[in-house]
Design a protein around this motif. Structure first.
Motif, PDB file in Angstrom:
ATOM      1  N   GLY A 142       0.385  -1.478   0.095  1.00  0.00           N
ATOM      2  CA  GLY A 142       0.417  -0.192  -0.025  1.00  0.00           C
ATOM      3  C   GLY A 142       1.168   1.139  -0.299  1.00  0.00           C
ATOM      4  N   PRO A 143       0.116   2.052  -0.481  1.00  0.00           N
ATOM      5  CA  PRO A 143       1.314   3.764  -0.122  1.00  0.00           C
ATOM      6  C   PRO A 143       1.433   3.869   0.882  1.00  0.00           C
ATOM      7  N   SER A 144       2.681   4.567   0.565  1.00  0.00           N
ATOM      8  CA  SER A 144       3.025   5.058   3.034  1.00  0.00           C
ATOM      9  C   SER A 144       2.498   6.127   2.722  1.00  0.00           C
ATOM     10  N   GLY A 145       2.281   5.837   4.190  1.00  0.00           N
ATOM     11  CA  GLY A 145       1.200   6.015   4.849  1.00  0.00           C
ATOM     12  C   GLY A 145       0.168   5.929   5.183  1.00  0.00           C
ATOM     13  N   VAL A 146      -0.333   5.150   4.719  1.00  0.00           N
ATOM     14  CA  VAL A 146      -1.139   4.221   4.587  1.00  0.00           C
ATOM     15  C   VAL A 146      -2.038   3.701   6.055  1.00  0.00           C
ATOM     16  N   GLY A 147      -0.766   2.957   6.443  1.00  0.00           N
ATOM     17  CA  GLY A 147      -1.545   1.771   7.892  1.00  0.00           C
ATOM     18  C   GLY A 147      -0.862   1.367   7.899  1.00  0.00           C
ATOM     19  N   LYS A 148       0.560   0.849   6.940  1.00  0.00           N
ATOM     20  CA  LYS A 148       1.077  -0.832   6.737  1.00  0.00           C
ATOM     21  C   LYS A 148       1.331  -1.150   8.202  1.00  0.00           C
ATOM     22  N   GLY A 149       2.497  -0.410   8.875  1.00  0.00           N
ATOM     23  CA  GLY A 149       3.232  -0.418   9.487  1.00  0.00           C
ATOM     24  C   GLY A 149       2.447  -0.656  10.894  1.00  0.00           C
ATOM     25  N   THR A 150       1.432   0.166  11.398  1.00  0.00           N
ATOM     26  CA  THR A 150       0.531   0.562  12.439  1.00  0.00           C
ATOM     27  C   THR A 150       0.225  -0.969  11.898  1.00  0.00           C
ATOM     28  N   LEU A 151      -1.362  -1.123  11.115  1.00  0.00           N
ATOM     29  CA  LEU A 151      -1.501  -2.771  11.035  1.00  0.00           C
ATOM     30  C   LEU A 151      -0.867  -4.004  11.476  1.00  0.00           C
ATOM     31  N   LEU A 231       5.262  -9.821   5.437  1.00  0.00           N
ATOM     32  CA  LEU A 231       6.215  -9.254   4.593  1.00  0.00           C
ATOM     33  C   LEU A 231       5.207  -7.717   4.172  1.00  0.00           C
ATOM     34  N   ASP A 232       5.962  -6.002   4.028  1.00  0.00           N
ATOM     35  CA  ASP A 232       6.338  -4.965   4.523  1.00  0.00           C
ATOM     36  C   ASP A 232       6.544  -4.531   2.510  1.00  0.00           C
ATOM     37  N   ILE A 233       5.534  -4.853   2.104  1.00  0.00           N
ATOM     38  CA  ILE A 233       6.921  -3.959   0.993  1.00  0.00           C
ATOM     39  C   ILE A 233       5.455  -3.956  -0.833  1.00  0.00           C
ATOM     40  N   GLU A 263      -2.251  14.185   5.102  1.00  0.00           N
ATOM     41  CA  GLU A 263      -2.458  14.360   6.636  1.00  0.00           C
ATOM     42  C   GLU A 263      -1.843  13.330   6.510  1.00  0.00           C
ATOM     43  N   ARG A 264      -1.736  12.085   7.215  1.00  0.00           N
ATOM     44  CA  ARG A 264      -1.094  10.755   7.909  1.00  0.00           C
ATOM     45  C   ARG A 264       0.157  11.049   7.704  1.00  0.00           C
ATOM     46  N   LEU A 265       0.772  11.272   6.601  1.00  0.00           N
ATOM     47  CA  LEU A 265       2.291  11.389   6.167  1.00  0.00           C
ATOM     48  C   LEU A 265       2.921  12.713   7.351  1.00  0.00           C
ATOM     49  N   LEU A 267       1.213  13.973   9.901  1.00  0.00           N
ATOM     50  CA  LEU A 267       1.138  14.123  10.940  1.00  0.00           C
ATOM     51  C   LEU A 267       2.288  12.621  11.801  1.00  0.00           C
ATOM     52  N   ARG A 268       2.241  11.967  10.808  1.00  0.00           N
ATOM     53  CA  ARG A 268       3.934  11.094  11.287  1.00  0.00           C
ATOM     54  C   ARG A 268       5.013  12.020  11.273  1.00  0.00           C
ATOM     55  N   GLY A 269       5.347  12.750  10.559  1.00  0.00           N
ATOM     56  CA  GLY A 269       6.238  13.539  10.679  1.00  0.00           C
ATOM     57  C   GLY A 269       7.852  12.805  10.722  1.00  0.00           C
ATOM     58  N   CYS A 301      -9.864  -0.859   2.732  1.00  0.00           N
ATOM     59  CA  CYS A 301      -9.576   0.330   2.979  1.00  0.00           C
ATOM     60  C   CYS A 301      -9.301   1.409   4.434  1.00  0.00           C
ATOM     61  N   ASN A 302      -8.170   0.639   4.412  1.00  0.00           N
ATOM     62  CA  ASN A 302      -8.109   1.784   6.376  1.00  0.00           C
ATOM     63  C   ASN A 302      -8.532   3.332   6.297  1.00  0.00           C
ATOM     64  N   ASP A 303      -9.482   3.082   6.547  1.00  0.00           N
ATOM     65  CA  ASP A 303     -10.384   4.498   6.923  1.00  0.00           C
ATOM     66  C   ASP A 303      -9.889   4.534   8.770  1.00  0.00           C
ATOM     67  N   HIS A 304     -11.159   3.828   8.574  1.00  0.00           N
ATOM     68  CA  HIS A 304     -11.035   3.916  10.316  1.00  0.00           C
ATOM     69  C   HIS A 304     -10.380   2.651  11.039  1.00  0.00           C
ATOM     70  N   LEU A 305      -9.550   2.684  11.524  1.00  0.00           N
ATOM     71  CA  LEU A 305      -8.206   2.333  12.070  1.00  0.00           C
ATOM     72  C   LEU A 305      -8.697   0.482  12.502  1.00  0.00           C
ATOM     73  N   GLU A 306      -9.387   0.745  13.598  1.00  0.00           N
ATOM     74  CA  GLU A 306     -10.235  -0.652  14.005  1.00  0.00           C
ATOM     75  C   GLU A 306     -10.388  -1.200  13.073  1.00  0.00           C
TER      76      GLU A 306
HETATM   77  N1  LIG Z   1      -7.338   4.719   9.966  1.00  0.00           N
HETATM   78  C1  LIG Z   1      -6.168   5.694  10.508  1.00  0.00           C
HETATM   79  N2  LIG Z   1      -6.491   6.583  11.098  1.00  0.00           N
HETATM   80  C2  LIG Z   1      -5.615   7.708  11.124  1.00  0.00           C
HETATM   81  N3  LIG Z   1      -4.526   7.622  11.466  1.00  0.00           N
HETATM   82  C3  LIG Z   1      -3.890   6.672  10.825  1.00  0.00           C
HETATM   83  C4  LIG Z   1      -4.443   5.273  10.511  1.00  0.00           C
HETATM   84  N4  LIG Z   1      -3.929   4.075  10.989  1.00  0.00           N
HETATM   85  C5  LIG Z   1      -1.942   4.657  10.329  1.00  0.00           C
HETATM   86  N5  LIG Z   1      -2.858   6.220  11.033  1.00  0.00           N
HETATM   87  C6  LIG Z   1      -2.032   6.693  10.765  1.00  0.00           C
HETATM   88  O1  LIG Z   1      -1.043   7.061  10.446  1.00  0.00           O
HETATM   89  C7  LIG Z   1       0.602   7.910  10.474  1.00  0.00           C
HETATM   90  C8  LIG Z   1       1.282   6.436   8.901  1.00  0.00           C
HETATM   91  O2  LIG Z   1       0.983   4.983   9.424  1.00  0.00           O
HETATM   92  P1  LIG Z   1       2.294   3.329   9.116  1.00  0.00           P
HETATM   93  O3  LIG Z   1       1.793   2.776   9.772  1.00  0.00           O
HETATM   94  O4  LIG Z   1       3.753   4.582   9.797  1.00  0.00           O
HETATM   95  O5  LIG Z   1       2.201   3.614   7.743  1.00  0.00           O
HETATM   96  P2  LIG Z   1       2.348   3.552   6.481  1.00  0.00           P
HETATM   97  O6  LIG Z   1       3.772   1.782   7.089  1.00  0.00           O
HETATM   98  O7  LIG Z   1       1.993   2.506   5.709  1.00  0.00           O
HETATM   99  O8  LIG Z   1       3.948   4.301   6.450  1.00  0.00           O
HETATM  100  C9  LIG Z   1       1.438   6.868  10.938  1.00  0.00           C
HETATM  101  O9  LIG Z   1       1.330   7.872  12.227  1.00  0.00           O
HETATM  102  C10 LIG Z   1      -0.502   6.292  12.112  1.00  0.00           C
HETATM  103  O10 LIG Z   1       0.221   6.202  13.364  1.00  0.00           O
END
Ligand SMILES: Nc1ncnc2c1ncn2[C@@H]1O[C@H](COP(=O)(O)OP(=O)(O)O)[C@@H](O)[C@H]1O
Ligand SMILES: Nc1nc2c(ncn2[C@@H]2O[C@H](COP(=O)(O)OP(=O)(O)O)[C@@H](O)[C@H]2O)c(=O)[nH]1
Length: 404
Positions: A142-151, A231-233, A263-265, A267-269, A301-306
């Motif tokens: 998935g694209p950078s910032g989509v939440g792969k690492g978080t999931l 794998l996160d690729i 916005e997520r990218l 905020l991640r900073g 679709c990662n809209d709502h994380l949970e």
């Molecule tokens: N569903 C979500 N809603 C809002 N913020 C999210 C969600 N999923 C992830 N994030 C946040 O978005 C940022 C990018 O997530 P990250 O897991 O680092 O993405 P990736 O690994 O895909 O680059 C992180 O700060 C994370 O906490």
């Protein structure tokens, strides 16, 4: 029953006297495949090199030293060699540890054919043999910032004994919280390029201006520990894995919108403004490819994380209906340190030749190769192992029982 002798140990220096200097100082075997003879030699006295392969091409009447891909067996005392399916040679090493005694030298598999075509040279590839099967790895893109690492972190935290992360190699600089060997193997481009050339990578891609890649070892080490590999690729990497011998589940995580991604990218900073813009430009193509290329089995679709996490767990059968116990790690095979091997259909009979071991059938083992899976550049899995009941009156494979 059609038992065939399968070990051809000959003195090739006498057989082929065309002046080619066979370099082996130890033990060698030869196997004919079509009009080529593959000579596998171990240099027992050599402290550096362990095993080498040379090919005698009968149609061209010349010797060739092939490009050898993959990780080769470690030093050992000798080996038996058995041809399987006309495309790979099973090499059973003597005196190796139980987890390191079965190897496959691929000489004409699809992977080897592709590599020959790409390099224009003669190629062979090593693949280590492993008992039993592993659970299908999970590829998450998935694209950078989509939440792969978080999931992935959520999954690993909730099921620590079940999943293991494939630690990729990258040439990008570490972020402040990232640890070498945990998040990535941070590496020099020249070293990574050499390892790629040597066939040590399952896939690699240039992403956002840096090189990223999954080593075969990264995935197989997780499977060997009995865990399911994640794998996160990126999408290019997923496409390569899809085309490889690794059988995996492919999941694409998409953002609710590009604006949310941005916005997520922010905020991640962890990236500069310029790097964020580059990632967003790439994101548009990745989302298009992810949704339309047919690479992925599932799109979430990662809209709502949970909600997204729950959907991911459902896909992986973790919604409470299945056992979450880890599979036991694959066990090794205790082989007699010196043995003779013979092939009967899809079974390899291994008999001890160790002096003083008494009744030869006492230490006999059968390797069933009918359900082999995978192969170079990864492990060859699906080997089944049986013990033969001691029976002084029979050499047959009746009375075999599976070893757990
Ligand atoms: N569903 C979500 N809603 C809002 N913020 C999210 C969600 N999923 C992830 N994030 C946040 O978005 C940022 C990018 O997530 P990250 O897991 O680092 O993405 P990736 O690994 O895909 O680059 C992180 O700060 C994370 O906490
Ligand atoms: N092909 C490939 N892509 C990878 C690998 N490791 C990471 N990536 C991808 O590279 C991209 C950038 O990763 P990273 O620099 O960690 O940034 P992030 O995705 O923003 O956290 C992501 O799309 C990852 O999925 C790999 O081994 N192979």
């Amino acid at each position: 029953m059609g038992e065939a002798p399968v070990i051809y140990v000959e003195n090739l220096k006498d057989r082929f006297s065309d002046g080619f200097n066979l370099r082996f100082k130890g033990f060698e075997t030869s196997i004919d495949v079509g009009d080529k003879t593959f000579v596998i030699g171990s240099n027992n006295n050599d402290s550096i090199s362990s095993i080498e392969v040379q090919i005698y091409d009968k149609s061209k009447v010349k010797w060739v030293i092939p490009t050898v891909l993959g990780t080769e067996p470690k030093r050992y005392k000798g080996h038996s060699a058995i041809l399987l399916n006309e495309d790979r040679i099973m090499v059973i090493t003597w005196g190796s540890t139980p987890d390191d005694c079965i190897w496959f030298l691929e000489v004409d598999t699809e992977y080897v054919k592709q590599q020959k075509k790409a390099s224009g040279t003669e190629v062979v590839a090593w693949s280590k043999g492993v008992r039993g099967d592993a659970e299908k790895p999970v590829v998450i893109s998935g694209p950078s910032g989509v939440g792969k690492g978080t999931l992935i972190n959520m999954l690993m935290k909730e099921f620590p004994t079940m999943f293991g992360f494939s630690v990729s190699h990258t040439t990008r600089a570490p972020r402040s919280m990232e640890k070498n060997g945990v998040h990535y193997h941070f590496t020099e481009r020249s070293i990574m390029e050499k390892d790629i050339k040597d066939g040590k990578f399952l896939e690699f891609a240039s992403v956002h201006g840096n090189l990223y890649g999954t080593s075969t070892e990264a995935v197989e080490a997780v499977a060997d520990s009995g865990k399911r590999c994640i794998l996160d690729i990126d999408v290019q990497g997923a496409k390569s894995v899809r085309a490889s011998s690794l059988d995996a589940v492919f999941i694409f995580i998409s953002p609710p919108s590009v604006a949310k991604l941005e916005e997520r990218l922010h905020l991640r900073g962890t990236e500069t403004q310029e790097q964020i813009q580059k990632r967003l430009r790439n994101a548009k193509a990745e989302i298009e490819q992810g949704k339309s290329s047919g690479i992925f089995d599932h799109i979430l679709c990662n809209d709502h994380l949970e909600k997204c996490y729950d959907d991911l767990k459902k896909l992986l059968g973790l919604d409470g209906t299945t056992s979450t116990n880890p599979k036991p790690s694959s066990k090794g095979i205790n082989l007699p340190s010196k043995h003779a091997a013979s092939k009967i259909n899809n079974k390899i009979l291994i008999k001890s030749e160790t002096p003083g071991s008494g009744n030869p059938s006492k230490n006999s083992i059968v390797l069933d190769v009918s359900l082999l899976k995978g192969g170079a550049p990864s492990r060859t899995r699906g080997l089944n192992v049986y013990a033969v009941d001691p029976n002084p009156f029979s050499d047959s494979l009746n009375g075999i029982h599976k070893l757990s």
